[in-house]
Design a protein around this motif. Sequence first.
Motif, PDB file in Angstrom:
ATOM      1  N   THR A 195      -0.160  -4.015  -5.786  1.00  0.00           N
ATOM      2  CA  THR A 195       0.117  -2.714  -5.189  1.00  0.00           C
ATOM      3  C   THR A 195      -1.124  -1.845  -5.309  1.00  0.00           C
ATOM      4  OG1 THR A 195       2.451  -2.871  -5.793  1.00  0.00           O
ATOM      5  CG2 THR A 195       1.620  -0.673  -5.254  1.00  0.00           C
ATOM      6  N   VAL A 196      -1.508  -1.249  -4.192  1.00  0.00           N
ATOM      7  CA  VAL A 196      -2.603  -0.289  -4.173  1.00  0.00           C
ATOM      8  C   VAL A 196      -1.983   1.070  -3.893  1.00  0.00           C
ATOM      9  CG1 VAL A 196      -4.747   0.426  -3.058  1.00  0.00           C
ATOM     10  CG2 VAL A 196      -4.262  -2.011  -3.377  1.00  0.00           C
ATOM     11  N   ILE A 197      -2.254   2.022  -4.768  1.00  0.00           N
ATOM     12  CA  ILE A 197      -1.713   3.371  -4.623  1.00  0.00           C
ATOM     13  C   ILE A 197      -2.880   4.340  -4.540  1.00  0.00           C
ATOM     14  CG2 ILE A 197      -0.185   5.128  -5.603  1.00  0.00           C
ATOM     15  CD1 ILE A 197       1.012   2.821  -7.346  1.00  0.00           C
ATOM     16  N   CYS A 198      -2.890   5.160  -3.501  1.00  0.00           N
ATOM     17  CA  CYS A 198      -3.917   6.189  -3.329  1.00  0.00           C
ATOM     18  C   CYS A 198      -3.241   7.552  -3.387  1.00  0.00           C
ATOM     19  CB  CYS A 198      -4.620   6.029  -1.986  1.00  0.00           C
ATOM     20  SG  CYS A 198      -5.478   4.461  -1.798  1.00  0.00           S
ATOM     21  N   TYR A 199      -3.761   8.423  -4.221  1.00  0.00           N
ATOM     22  CA  TYR A 199      -3.203   9.763  -4.339  1.00  0.00           C
ATOM     23  C   TYR A 199      -4.277  10.726  -4.791  1.00  0.00           C
ATOM     24  CZ  TYR A 199      -2.744   8.425  -9.295  1.00  0.00           C
ATOM     25  OH  TYR A 199      -2.979   7.984 -10.577  1.00  0.00           O
ATOM     26  N   GLN A 200      -3.921  11.982  -4.757  1.00  0.00           N
ATOM     27  CA  GLN A 200      -4.850  13.026  -5.172  1.00  0.00           C
ATOM     28  C   GLN A 200      -4.300  13.674  -6.441  1.00  0.00           C
ATOM     29  OE1 GLN A 200      -5.680  15.603  -1.900  1.00  0.00           O
ATOM     30  NE2 GLN A 200      -7.065  16.885  -3.078  1.00  0.00           N
ATOM     31  N   LYS A 201      -5.204  13.896  -7.400  1.00  0.00           N
ATOM     32  CA  LYS A 201      -4.811  14.531  -8.660  1.00  0.00           C
ATOM     33  C   LYS A 201      -5.881  15.554  -9.030  1.00  0.00           C
ATOM     34  CE  LYS A 201      -3.495  13.296 -13.381  1.00  0.00           C
ATOM     35  NZ  LYS A 201      -3.319  12.181 -14.313  1.00  0.00           N
ATOM     36  N   ARG A 202      -5.518  16.809  -8.998  1.00  0.00           N
ATOM     37  CA  ARG A 202      -6.438  17.911  -9.322  1.00  0.00           C
ATOM     38  C   ARG A 202      -7.764  17.805  -8.568  1.00  0.00           C
ATOM     39  NH1 ARG A 202      -5.881  16.440 -14.857  1.00  0.00           N
ATOM     40  NH2 ARG A 202      -3.725  16.752 -15.374  1.00  0.00           N
ATOM     41  N   LEU A 258       0.841  -1.184   0.000  1.00  0.00           N
ATOM     42  CA  LEU A 258       0.000   0.000   0.000  1.00  0.00           C
ATOM     43  C   LEU A 258       0.877   1.235   0.000  1.00  0.00           C
ATOM     44  CD1 LEU A 258      -2.739   1.452   0.231  1.00  0.00           C
ATOM     45  CD2 LEU A 258      -2.558   1.206   2.718  1.00  0.00           C
ATOM     46  N   ARG A 259       0.625   2.093  -0.971  1.00  0.00           N
ATOM     47  CA  ARG A 259       1.275   3.415  -1.020  1.00  0.00           C
ATOM     48  C   ARG A 259       0.159   4.441  -0.888  1.00  0.00           C
ATOM     49  NH1 ARG A 259       4.405   3.518  -6.340  1.00  0.00           N
ATOM     50  NH2 ARG A 259       4.638   5.683  -5.760  1.00  0.00           N
ATOM     51  N   TYR A 260      -0.012   4.948   0.316  1.00  0.00           N
ATOM     52  CA  TYR A 260      -1.075   5.907   0.596  1.00  0.00           C
ATOM     53  C   TYR A 260      -0.451   7.290   0.608  1.00  0.00           C
ATOM     54  CZ  TYR A 260      -5.642   7.322   2.259  1.00  0.00           C
ATOM     55  OH  TYR A 260      -6.892   7.881   2.362  1.00  0.00           O
ATOM     56  N   LEU A 261      -0.652   8.050  -0.453  1.00  0.00           N
ATOM     57  CA  LEU A 261       0.049   9.316  -0.661  1.00  0.00           C
ATOM     58  C   LEU A 261      -0.844  10.538  -0.454  1.00  0.00           C
ATOM     59  CD1 LEU A 261       1.901   8.159  -3.907  1.00  0.00           C
ATOM     60  CD2 LEU A 261       2.714   8.038  -1.545  1.00  0.00           C
ATOM     61  N   VAL A 262      -1.966  10.350   0.241  1.00  0.00           N
ATOM     62  CA  VAL A 262      -2.891  11.435   0.524  1.00  0.00           C
ATOM     63  C   VAL A 262      -2.741  11.791   2.000  1.00  0.00           C
ATOM     64  CG1 VAL A 262      -5.319  12.157   0.493  1.00  0.00           C
ATOM     65  CG2 VAL A 262      -4.472  10.561  -1.226  1.00  0.00           C
ATOM     66  N   GLU A 263      -2.703  13.090   2.283  1.00  0.00           N
ATOM     67  CA  GLU A 263      -2.513  13.525   3.665  1.00  0.00           C
ATOM     68  C   GLU A 263      -3.612  13.014   4.582  1.00  0.00           C
ATOM     69  OE1 GLU A 263      -2.390  17.752   5.933  1.00  0.00           O
ATOM     70  OE2 GLU A 263      -1.163  17.599   4.118  1.00  0.00           O
ATOM     71  N   SER A 264      -4.859  13.132   4.150  1.00  0.00           N
ATOM     72  CA  SER A 264      -5.984  12.684   4.962  1.00  0.00           C
ATOM     73  C   SER A 264      -6.272  11.213   4.686  1.00  0.00           C
ATOM     74  CB  SER A 264      -7.239  13.505   4.656  1.00  0.00           C
ATOM     75  OG  SER A 264      -8.346  12.971   5.345  1.00  0.00           O
ATOM     76  N   GLU A 265      -6.425  10.441   5.754  1.00  0.00           N
ATOM     77  CA  GLU A 265      -6.789   9.035   5.612  1.00  0.00           C
ATOM     78  C   GLU A 265      -8.303   8.863   5.587  1.00  0.00           C
ATOM     79  OE1 GLU A 265      -4.782   6.919   8.739  1.00  0.00           O
ATOM     80  OE2 GLU A 265      -2.808   7.559   8.034  1.00  0.00           O
ATOM     81  N   ILE A 266      -9.029   9.942   5.844  1.00  0.00           N
ATOM     82  CA  ILE A 266     -10.486   9.910   5.919  1.00  0.00           C
ATOM     83  C   ILE A 266     -11.078  10.211   4.541  1.00  0.00           C
ATOM     84  CG2 ILE A 266     -12.545  10.892   7.016  1.00  0.00           C
ATOM     85  CD1 ILE A 266     -10.667   9.356   8.933  1.00  0.00           C
ATOM     86  N   ILE A 267     -12.010   9.371   4.138  1.00  0.00           N
ATOM     87  CA  ILE A 267     -12.689   9.546   2.869  1.00  0.00           C
ATOM     88  C   ILE A 267     -14.195   9.565   3.135  1.00  0.00           C
ATOM     89  CG2 ILE A 267     -12.682   7.070   2.384  1.00  0.00           C
ATOM     90  CD1 ILE A 267     -12.310   7.765  -0.593  1.00  0.00           C
ATOM     91  N   TYR A 268     -14.929  10.286   2.308  1.00  0.00           N
ATOM     92  CA  TYR A 268     -16.385  10.381   2.424  1.00  0.00           C
ATOM     93  C   TYR A 268     -16.977   9.598   1.264  1.00  0.00           C
ATOM     94  CZ  TYR A 268     -20.993  12.585   2.967  1.00  0.00           C
ATOM     95  OH  TYR A 268     -22.324  12.820   3.163  1.00  0.00           O
ATOM     96  N   ALA A 269     -17.435   8.387   1.553  1.00  0.00           N
ATOM     97  CA  ALA A 269     -17.948   7.483   0.525  1.00  0.00           C
ATOM     98  C   ALA A 269     -18.797   6.427   1.215  1.00  0.00           C
ATOM     99  CB  ALA A 269     -16.782   6.828  -0.218  1.00  0.00           C
ATOM    100  N   SER A 270     -19.359   5.534   0.430  1.00  0.00           N
ATOM    101  CA  SER A 270     -20.107   4.424   1.005  1.00  0.00           C
ATOM    102  C   SER A 270     -19.120   3.378   1.506  1.00  0.00           C
ATOM    103  CB  SER A 270     -21.033   3.798  -0.030  1.00  0.00           C
ATOM    104  OG  SER A 270     -21.567   2.601   0.496  1.00  0.00           O
ATOM    105  N   HIS A 271     -19.044   3.248   2.806  1.00  0.00           N
ATOM    106  CA  HIS A 271     -18.141   2.285   3.426  1.00  0.00           C
ATOM    107  C   HIS A 271     -18.406   0.881   2.880  1.00  0.00           C
ATOM    108  CE1 HIS A 271     -16.784  -0.369   6.747  1.00  0.00           C
ATOM    109  NE2 HIS A 271     -15.794   0.516   6.826  1.00  0.00           N
TER     110      HIS A 271
END
Length: 176
Positions: free
Chosen positions: A90-97, A52-65
């Motif tokens: 590999t799971v990569i989470c990031y923010q783009k625009r 896991l490469r979690y590249l977003v500052e916030s670990e909290i997401i607003y979605a359907s759990h």
Amino acid sequence: MKTSSQQLLKTLSGLAHLNINRDEFNLKNELLSLFEKQHLANHGQKNIQLNLRYLVESEIIYASHFYLLGALQNLLDNAVKYSGDTPQITVICYQKRGTFVIEIRDNGPGIPKKQQKYIFNKYYQANKDSTSKKGYGLGLNYVYNVIKAHKGKITVDSLPGKGCTFTIYLRKWKKK
């Protein structure tokens, strides 16, 4: 775990329009929990490498759990199922625009270009010639519908022999 996933997919596959309820949850922790479930479900059968490469500052997401994690579990199940004896995922989470992006990459056999446009169709199976890999052709259709219900998009990038990358784009992932 596989049986319950299959039953869930069969039940939900008939739902054309999912009504999702969003809530806030810690996606990073939930992904790590899904990784642990994959290791437990495949204990002794496959040598799974999950990164896991979690590249977003916030670990909290607003979605359907419930639905988003079900879709991610399906993509992980497929990656393990089709990646031979030593799946490398590999799971990569990031923010783009302003969009939240989740990539799931595997080292499986890949999907031929001609089949890629059909893989999200209900009952379509890219691997139907493989006798050892059984499925219903509902999983990726379910994933597609979940992402669509989130007003998002999912794509696949794959070359035969080079694995797959499924990319999920969620524009509305923060609580306003």
